[in-house]
Design a protein around this motif. Structure first.
Motif, PDB file in Angstrom:
ATOM      1  N   SER A  29       0.835  -1.209   0.000  1.00 12.24           N
ATOM      2  CA  SER A  29       0.000   0.000   0.000  1.00 12.24           C
ATOM      3  C   SER A  29       0.864   1.251   0.000  1.00 12.24           C
ATOM      4  O   SER A  29       0.529   2.258  -0.636  1.00 12.24           O
ATOM      5  CB  SER A  29      -0.948   0.002   1.203  1.00 12.24           C
ATOM      6  N   HIS A  30       2.019   1.168   0.664  1.00 12.68           N
ATOM      7  CA  HIS A  30       2.946   2.295   0.690  1.00 12.68           C
ATOM      8  C   HIS A  30       3.454   2.580  -0.729  1.00 12.68           C
ATOM      9  O   HIS A  30       3.419   3.730  -1.198  1.00 12.68           O
ATOM     10  CB  HIS A  30       4.124   1.947   1.620  1.00 12.68           C
ATOM     11  N   VAL A  31       3.894   1.508  -1.394  1.00  7.68           N
ATOM     12  CA  VAL A  31       4.425   1.671  -2.754  1.00  7.68           C
ATOM     13  C   VAL A  31       3.328   2.195  -3.679  1.00  7.68           C
ATOM     14  O   VAL A  31       3.533   3.130  -4.454  1.00  7.68           O
ATOM     15  CB  VAL A  31       4.974   0.325  -3.263  1.00  7.68           C
ATOM     16  N   ARG A  32       2.156   1.589  -3.576  1.00  8.28           N
ATOM     17  CA  ARG A  32       1.084   1.974  -4.495  1.00  8.28           C
ATOM     18  C   ARG A  32       0.604   3.400  -4.227  1.00  8.28           C
ATOM     19  O   ARG A  32       0.251   4.119  -5.160  1.00  8.28           O
ATOM     20  CB  ARG A  32      -0.073   0.977  -4.373  1.00  8.28           C
ATOM     21  N   GLN A  38      -1.313   1.119  -9.124  1.00  9.33           N
ATOM     22  CA  GLN A  38      -1.903  -0.045  -8.472  1.00  9.33           C
ATOM     23  C   GLN A  38      -1.407  -1.354  -9.086  1.00  9.33           C
ATOM     24  O   GLN A  38      -1.714  -2.435  -8.591  1.00  9.33           O
ATOM     25  CB  GLN A  38      -3.437   0.027  -8.570  1.00  9.33           C
ATOM     26  N   ASP A  39      -0.652  -1.262 -10.178  1.00  9.59           N
ATOM     27  CA  ASP A  39      -0.197  -2.481 -10.844  1.00  9.59           C
ATOM     28  C   ASP A  39       1.085  -3.032 -10.230  1.00  9.59           C
ATOM     29  O   ASP A  39       1.538  -4.105 -10.605  1.00  9.59           O
ATOM     30  CB  ASP A  39       0.061  -2.197 -12.335  1.00  9.59           C
ATOM     31  N   LEU A  40       1.678  -2.299  -9.304  1.00 14.00           N
ATOM     32  CA  LEU A  40       2.974  -2.723  -8.786  1.00 14.00           C
ATOM     33  C   LEU A  40       2.833  -3.759  -7.692  1.00 14.00           C
ATOM     34  O   LEU A  40       1.922  -3.684  -6.847  1.00 14.00           O
ATOM     35  CB  LEU A  40       3.735  -1.514  -8.234  1.00 14.00           C
ATOM     36  N   PRO A 564      -1.720  13.770 -10.569  1.00 14.68           N
ATOM     37  CA  PRO A 564      -1.679  12.410 -10.000  1.00 14.68           C
ATOM     38  C   PRO A 564      -0.242  11.984  -9.730  1.00 14.68           C
ATOM     39  O   PRO A 564       0.666  12.321 -10.487  1.00 14.68           O
ATOM     40  CB  PRO A 564      -2.308  11.556 -11.114  1.00 14.68           C
ATOM     41  N   ARG A 565      -0.061  11.225  -8.669  1.00 16.05           N
ATOM     42  CA  ARG A 565       1.302  10.846  -8.277  1.00 16.05           C
ATOM     43  C   ARG A 565       2.066  10.159  -9.396  1.00 16.05           C
ATOM     44  O   ARG A 565       3.256  10.369  -9.573  1.00 16.05           O
ATOM     45  CB  ARG A 565       1.253   9.926  -7.065  1.00 16.05           C
TER      46      ARG A 565
END
Lengths: 655, 370
Positions: A29-32, A38-40, A564-565
């Protein structure tokens, strides 16, 4: 007791599993959240954290070596001057005894040398200092210094009707400084081709020729061509631009007065032919451009049918115009060319034969008189004024070899240092520059990565047709810590990148032995990013660059709309390496690409590595957003006006 | 006495027509065009419309046409360079030479081009920091190439490779449509199509606006009170004097003073002026009715008559009527888009061909020849 232990163990195990699962979920969740993607899946902390520039191998102190760069022989032939760029020194050698008599400190990586005809003044380009220093050869003191363009390399003295002039090739700023000597000042700075490197006077100083190493970015599917820029030093003007078609990496140039020829070593490049087709056309080869500076230019081969002499660099021609000597940095050879035989072949050849000559490697036997073996990496040459001796700078051996021009036998070697073989970086550079690792010694790593950087070309890495699926060549400078490698991000380390598969596909020989491979990767990781900012401007941002920095790190558009990030520059190009080392889809999938995700390149020295994008389709940084942006996938840029885009690019030039 | 009289008669008989012209206009303080030589498509120029003309320091003549850049070779033939040679667009609107390197910088309808030793390099709004592809005017000041475009003026520092843009976002100009830019010592003047003149000091980073004080498009209510009009079509600066052409009259600015001219109150033949070339403190002005030359006092107009003949009007200060003459030759076309003048000749780019103005010999030149 036993039951309690089992229960406790189960509880601990469950707790550990829960913690692991929770940690993983938190990590995901941190990475995303912070990438906006969301694909990571699971991503190492090191992709974004715990990385500093100071920790990179290229930022660490490393051993210095006595690598010879430019050479110059005094008019009386008694002294040989050798630039030692790595040491910030100039070595003064007594030719008779072949001993160094003095070392003089010259700051800023002294590289190119030129003497005035009296031998009283030695002009030194300082590649790292962006200046030209004047050394009084009697006192061996620096008398004057002047700022020139970025990373000056070659220099030539020219006596003109308007007075003496120096012509300096500014390899980093793609221009030429033309200097008057009294007063010592820059009178003009005309634009050159890309990466001007070597300079030679022609027609008694009336002209000077500047060989440029790289071809200008041309976009997809177009053959590259580099340039020899011919200037009138008296007037400070460019008089012609000789085009070297499908050729590049010229690191030397010479004038043959008796024949009115300009000779330029080159690499004939065939980047649009699939590189898997070794026997059917692909393979770069060495050549020599023969030009009359009047529009007639013929490219002649230097290689042989089954043996290549990779990375031609310096060239020297004797005063009588009988012979030319061309150093092969990758082949550890100096080729001796009989210019009379070459002239005879040119006289009898038809137009079509001349046009196709560069592709016929049988021709070299007509005029190549001898191949002289040298120690590692011959890069610079100089002839004594009486023409009886020529000197070969063996860069990665820390030595200069003196050769008798009549017998073509070595007279002896001038030892500048110990060769540095205890240093893995030096050993790795020897691997990097050695063509012996490729089939028939066709090329070295350096043939595509001059000085570890880019050659500015995109290559057809697949066998799906000529020029159909190009991949941009990427710089190796600043590569440490930016794994994975390749545009598809499949190689997790440099060892794998340069390993057996690479040997099969590209080198077509046995893989580089493990110890050498280890040295090679050590060398690669020692390469700092390309310097793209002039010394006089380093360490401070201009107003425009500061505004560009704000654009780069913007999280909101100027009107307050959040970006967007996953479309913020700094998310994927995260400092300090300006990459998060993850593949991204920025909408650049081409017709023949099998994926829409490409590795995120680092941006250190980005201004010097055109073209851009995975297939090299963008010729300039501007084109990334003005031509090849798709639905704001490569960062949100649709809100930017031209001011903001220019500012962003000015900032990128500082990285 | 008899001998003197005989000599005078003999001299009058043998003196060529140019001498008569010289005697008649010897008081005019700038060169007089004696005749025109015209060049069109039949001479090898690729298009009728010639937008600009200049002579470079090596003596070669360059023209920008509707269909490419041309250089006049020593044999008199025109050699063309077009988009197929790397020119950013076939329509070349402005040419300026870098005096230090000899490179030409070209304003075209699709970008800025550099012509250097036969090689063309294009700078467009997508490949570089150029603000807009429509480049109307180009100037070179030190190491900086200035390009007046339809979306602001771009400044390209050739040493640093850096672009800056000056427009309504960061200067006092109220609109970005720039027609012209010129260097003036340490200053740069930008002509804004509907926004007057912007004076920029690059060292200080300051901007100052010069606008038409009466703010009337069609009438110059108060003469000499400022720029004649905001619609600036061209600017040129020489020796402390700034000249402005507009579609509604002509202005001069020197030492803080403005002078303005309109056709109803001066010898200016047309208010529609679109180009000015200053030479030795005289302005050569191109309009839709021909060429006017003035030092602010004397005026000489070169017009085209109804039958295509050349007409010359010489207006002297204090004279109530101009002296009018007919020339055997005329400008290729009366709509003059560009001008180049030096001590030896004048060249005129027109909407239908190129003209060379051959000067009448001056008194000193005639004396020297004798």
């Amino acid at each position: 007791m036993k039951r309690s232990f089992v229960t406790l163990s189960v509880l601990v195990l469950l707790a550990a599993l829960a913690a692991t699962w929770g940690g993983r979920e938190w990590s995901l969740s941190h990475v995303r959240y912070f990438t906006g993607r969301q694909d990571l899946g699971w991503v190492s902390c090191y992709n974004c954290h715990l990385v500093t520039l100071e920790d990179q191998p290229w930022a660490k102190p490393r051993p210095k070596h006595d690598s010879p760069a430019g050479l110059a022989v005094s008019p009386d032939g008694a002294r040989l001057y050798v630039a030692l760029d790595d040491r910030d020194q100039l070595a003064v050698v007594d030719v008779a005894s072949r001993q160094i008599v003095q070392r003089v400190r010259v700051s800023g990586n002294p590289y190119g040398l030129a003497l005035d005809p009296t031998g009283k003044r030695l002009f030194i380009t300082c590649k790292g200092g962006d200046r030209v220093a004047v050394l009084d050869t009697k006192s061996l003191k620096e008398a004057e210094s002047i700022e020139v363009g970025l990373m000056p390399a070659g220099v030539a003295f020219c006596e003109t009707k308007s007075g003496p002039r120096l012509v300096v090739a500014n390899s980093g700023s793609d221009d030429i400084s033309i200097l008057s000597l009294s007063p010592f000042k820059e009178i003009a700075r005309p634009a050159a081709g890309r990466e001007p490197y070597a300079v030679a006077a022609a027609r008694g100083g009336e002209l000077a020729m500047v060989a440029c190493r790289l071809a200008a970015a041309v976009g997809l599917d177009a053959p590259p061509s580099s340039e020899v820029t011919v200037v009138n030093p008296g007037l400070g003007r460019v008089v012609s631009r000789e085009s070297l078609d499908s050729a590049h990496l010229s690191e030397g140039v010479a004038w043959v007065p008796s024949r009115s020829w300009a000779l330029t070593p080159l690499v004939k490049v065939r980047n649009l032919v699939p590189i898997t087709q070794v026997a059917k056309g692909w393979v770069m080869s060495s050549g020599l451009a023969v030009s009359d500076l009047g529009g007639a230019l013929i490219q002649m081969p230097l290689d042989e049918v089954n043996d290549y002499f990779a990375d031609p660099s310096a060239i020297a021609v004797d005063a009588a115009g009988r012979r030319a000597y061309v150093a092969s940095g990758g082949g550890d050879t100096v080729s001796v060319i009989d210019l009379e035989r070459l002239a005879a072949w040119l006289a009898k050849a038809g137009e079509r034969e001349k046009e196709e000559a560069i592709d016929d490697l049988t021709l070299s036997s007509e005029y190549v008189l001898a191949r002289l073996p040298t120690a590692r990496n011959p890069r610079q040459l100089a002839l004594s004024p009486d023409g009886k001796t020529f000197f070969i700078a063996e860069r990665l051996q820390d030595s200069v070899l003196a050769v008798n021009t009549e017998t073509l036998q070595p007279l002896g070697r001038i030892a500048l240092g110990d060769g540095g073989l205890s240093d893995p970086i030096r050993r790795g550079e020897r691997v990097f520059t050695q063509a012996a690792h490729t089939f028939q010694r066709q090329f070295s790593c350096r043939s595509c990565h001059p000085d570890g950087h880019v050659d500015g070309l995109a290559y057809d890495f697949d066998g799906d047709g000529v020029g159909d699926n190009l991949l941009d060549n990427r710089t190796l400078q600043g590569v440490a810590g930016t794994m994975p490698f390749k545009w598809n991000g499949k190689n997790p380390s440099l060892e794998i990148q340069c390993g057996p598969r690479f040997a099969r596909v590209l080198m077509r020989t046995d893989p580089i032995p493990p110890a050498d491979l280890q040295d090679l990767t050590t060398f690669l990781q020692s390469q700092p990013p390309a310097r793209t900012v002039h010394r006089s401007q380093q360490g401070k941002l201009t107003e425009s660059q500061e505004k560009g920095r704000e654009v780069f790190f913007a999280t909101h558009q100027p009107n307050g709309t959040p970006i967007p990030r996953d479309r913020q520059c700094a998310t994927c190009h995260r400092p300090p390496l300006f990459t998060n080392r993850l593949p991204s889809d920025i909408g650049t999938k081409g017709r023949y690409d099998t994926t829409n995700h490409f590795d995120t390149p680092h941006l250190l020295g980005i201004a010097a590595s055109a073209p851009y994008l995975h297939d090299g389709r963008a010729k300039t940084l501007e084109e990334l957003w003005t031509v090849y942006q798709t639905n704001d996938l490569h960062g949100v840029s649709s809100y930017m006006n031209k001011h903001q885009l220019n500012d962003l690019i000015e900032y990128l030039k500082t990285l | 006495m008899k001998t003197t009289l005989a000599s005078l008669i003999a001299m009058l008989l043998v003196t060529p027509p140019a001498m008569f012209a010289l005697d008649a206009v010897g008081d005019v303080p700038f060169p007089i065009v004696e005749r025109f030589e015209n060049f069109g498509k039949e001479s090898g120029i690729p298009a009728n419309k010639v937008h600009c003309v200049t002579k470079t320091s090596d003596g070669r003549l360059w023209i920008g046409t509707w269909d490419g850049l041309c250089v006049r070779e020593p044999n008199g033939q025109f050699r063309r360079y077009g988009p197929e040679h790397g020119l950013s667009h076939k329509m070349v609107l402005a040419i300026v030479e870098d005096p230090r390197t000899g490179d030409l910088w070209l304003g075209t309808m699709r970008g800025l081009s550099r012509f250097s030793a036969g090689k063309l390099t294009a700078f467009t709004q997508t490949s570089s920091g150029l603000p807009n592809n429509v480049v109307y005017g180009v100037a070179l000041v030190g190491d900086t190439v200035w390009a007046a475009t339809a979306a602001g003026t771009g400044a390209f520092n050739t040493k640093a490779g850096e672009w800056k843009i000056y427009d309504h976002n960061n200067t006092v100009m109220h609109e970005p449509w720039c027609y012209t830019v010129t260097g003036a010592g340490d200053l740069v003047y930008i002509g804004v199509w509907g926004g007057g003149i912007i004076e920029h000091d690059p060292k200080r980073g300051t901007f100052k606006e010069y606008r038409d004080p009466d703010k009337d498009f069609h009438f110059d209510l108060v003469p000499d009170d400022g720029p004649i009009n905001d619609i600036t079509s061209w600017l040129a600066w020489e020796d402390g004097i700034l000249w402005q052409t507009t579609y509604f009259g002509f202005s001069r600015y020197a030492k803080g003073q403005w002078q303005t001219w309109v056709e109803t109150r001066s010898p200016l033949p047309s208010n529609f002026t679109q180009f000015v070339w200053p030479h030795k403190r005289a302005a050569w002005v191109g309009s839709d009715r021909g060429v006017s030359v003035t030092d602010g006092k004397f005026w000489v107009n070169y017009l085209v008559g109804d039958k295509g003949e050349g007409l010359v009007e010489i207006h002297r200060p204090g004279a109530t009527q101009p002296e009018k003459r007919t020339m055997s030759t005329a400008l290729a076309n009366q709509f003059v888009l560009g001008i180049y003048v030096d001590d030896t000749e004048a060249w005129f780019a027109t909407s239908k061909g190129l003209s060379r103005g051959v000067f009448a010999k001056t008194k000193t030149a005639v004396a020297a020849a004798k």
